[in-house]
Scaffold this motif. Structure first.
Motif, PDB file in Angstrom:
ATOM      1  N   TRP A  55       0.811  -1.223   0.000  1.00  0.00           N
ATOM      2  CA  TRP A  55       0.000   0.000   0.000  1.00  0.00           C
ATOM      3  C   TRP A  55       0.843   1.271   0.000  1.00  0.00           C
ATOM      4  O   TRP A  55       0.419   2.322  -0.453  1.00  0.00           O
ATOM      5  CB  TRP A  55      -0.902   0.001   1.234  1.00  0.00           C
ATOM      6  N   HIS A  56       2.085   1.150   0.522  1.00  0.00           N
ATOM      7  CA  HIS A  56       2.941   2.336   0.610  1.00  0.00           C
ATOM      8  C   HIS A  56       3.418   2.818  -0.748  1.00  0.00           C
ATOM      9  O   HIS A  56       3.949   3.916  -0.857  1.00  0.00           O
ATOM     10  CB  HIS A  56       4.138   2.004   1.498  1.00  0.00           C
ATOM     11  N   ARG A  57       3.228   1.979  -1.794  1.00  0.00           N
ATOM     12  CA  ARG A  57       3.677   2.385  -3.133  1.00  0.00           C
ATOM     13  C   ARG A  57       2.653   3.270  -3.825  1.00  0.00           C
ATOM     14  O   ARG A  57       2.824   3.639  -4.981  1.00  0.00           O
ATOM     15  CB  ARG A  57       3.966   1.141  -3.986  1.00  0.00           C
ATOM     16  N   VAL A  59       0.906   6.858  -3.991  1.00  0.00           N
ATOM     17  CA  VAL A  59       1.029   8.255  -3.560  1.00  0.00           C
ATOM     18  C   VAL A  59       0.090   9.110  -4.413  1.00  0.00           C
ATOM     19  O   VAL A  59      -0.510   8.607  -5.367  1.00  0.00           O
ATOM     20  CB  VAL A  59       2.484   8.762  -3.740  1.00  0.00           C
ATOM     21  N   ILE A  65       3.757  11.877  -0.541  1.00  0.00           N
ATOM     22  CA  ILE A  65       2.931  11.114   0.380  1.00  0.00           C
ATOM     23  C   ILE A  65       1.896  12.079   0.933  1.00  0.00           C
ATOM     24  O   ILE A  65       2.218  13.216   1.248  1.00  0.00           O
ATOM     25  CB  ILE A  65       3.794  10.568   1.535  1.00  0.00           C
ATOM     26  N   ARG A  71      -4.096  10.271   9.875  1.00  0.00           N
ATOM     27  CA  ARG A  71      -3.513   8.957   9.600  1.00  0.00           C
ATOM     28  C   ARG A  71      -2.752   8.404  10.797  1.00  0.00           C
ATOM     29  O   ARG A  71      -2.302   7.265  10.775  1.00  0.00           O
ATOM     30  CB  ARG A  71      -2.577   9.062   8.377  1.00  0.00           C
ATOM     31  N   SER A  74       0.589   6.658   9.992  1.00  0.00           N
ATOM     32  CA  SER A  74       0.754   5.711   8.880  1.00  0.00           C
ATOM     33  C   SER A  74       1.460   6.394   7.712  1.00  0.00           C
ATOM     34  O   SER A  74       2.081   5.740   6.883  1.00  0.00           O
ATOM     35  CB  SER A  74      -0.599   5.153   8.428  1.00  0.00           C
ATOM     36  N   ASP A  75       1.381   7.717   7.655  1.00  0.00           N
ATOM     37  CA  ASP A  75       2.072   8.434   6.583  1.00  0.00           C
ATOM     38  C   ASP A  75       3.589   8.360   6.817  1.00  0.00           C
ATOM     39  O   ASP A  75       4.358   8.193   5.892  1.00  0.00           O
ATOM     40  CB  ASP A  75       1.599   9.893   6.506  1.00  0.00           C
ATOM     41  N   GLN A  78       4.717   4.979   5.894  1.00  0.00           N
ATOM     42  CA  GLN A  78       4.800   4.874   4.433  1.00  0.00           C
ATOM     43  C   GLN A  78       6.154   5.366   3.943  1.00  0.00           C
ATOM     44  O   GLN A  78       6.799   4.719   3.125  1.00  0.00           O
ATOM     45  CB  GLN A  78       3.670   5.691   3.799  1.00  0.00           C
ATOM     46  N   ASP A  80       8.910   5.480   5.571  1.00  0.00           N
ATOM     47  CA  ASP A  80       9.938   4.534   6.022  1.00  0.00           C
ATOM     48  C   ASP A  80       9.988   3.310   5.110  1.00  0.00           C
ATOM     49  O   ASP A  80      11.062   2.868   4.682  1.00  0.00           O
ATOM     50  CB  ASP A  80       9.611   4.111   7.463  1.00  0.00           C
ATOM     51  N   LEU A  81       8.817   2.756   4.791  1.00  0.00           N
ATOM     52  CA  LEU A  81       8.755   1.575   3.924  1.00  0.00           C
ATOM     53  C   LEU A  81       9.305   1.876   2.532  1.00  0.00           C
ATOM     54  O   LEU A  81       9.993   1.040   1.931  1.00  0.00           O
ATOM     55  CB  LEU A  81       7.303   1.079   3.811  1.00  0.00           C
ATOM     56  N   LEU A  82       9.022   3.080   2.032  1.00  0.00           N
ATOM     57  CA  LEU A  82       9.513   3.444   0.699  1.00  0.00           C
ATOM     58  C   LEU A  82      11.033   3.558   0.702  1.00  0.00           C
ATOM     59  O   LEU A  82      11.703   3.097  -0.224  1.00  0.00           O
ATOM     60  CB  LEU A  82       8.873   4.769   0.258  1.00  0.00           C
TER      61      LEU A  82
END
Length: 110
Positions: A55-57, A59, A65, A71, A74-75, A78, A80-82
């Motif tokens: 889901w982080h992919r 934008v 983002i 959120r 969660s933003d 996101q 961090d995951l990217l």
DNA sequence: TAGGTGACGGACC
DNA sequence: CGGTCCGCCACCT
């Protein structure tokens, strides 16, 4: 059984390749819901975390983002995951969308 | 039921 | 570059 809107969104997001990015509007268009980018946002908001889904992919079309207090972090997750996928995210949440745009969907869909 | 809101997008300035 | 406005559609008061 006709898949629900949320299920179609999740199925499409699951196809985004590692290290690539897609926009809310792009996902909406790919599942045949042109102009329903906001609904895609709602669908991802309903997604329980942590999730297997990339889901982080996803934008927004402005290439950043969507930062929002609603959120509850969660933003930030996101971003961090990217970064873990090698995608640069600056302090304003901006990402290199043009360079990492997912372009293979049109040929994968029937 | 009506009106405000938002993980959006595009036009405009 | 940044900020504003408006169309969009499902959710929540």
């Amino acid at each position: 059984m006709e898949p629900s809107f949320d299920q179609r969104v999740y199925a499409m997001v699951a196809r985004i390749p590692m290290g690539q990015l897609a926009t809310y509007g792009q996902i909406a268009e790919l599942i045949g819901a042109w102009g329903c980018a906001r609904q895609v946002g709602w669908a991802l908001r309903r997604l329980p975390l942590p999730s297997e889904l990339p889901w982080h992919r996803v934008v927004n079309a402005r290439g950043c983002i969507s930062l929002s207090l609603a959120r509850e972090g969660s933003d930030w997750i996101q971003a961090d995951l990217l970064r873990r996928e090698g995608i640069a995210v600056d302090a304003q949440g901006r990402v290199p969308l043009a360079a990492r745009r997912w372009r293979g969907a049109a040929t994968e869909i029937e």
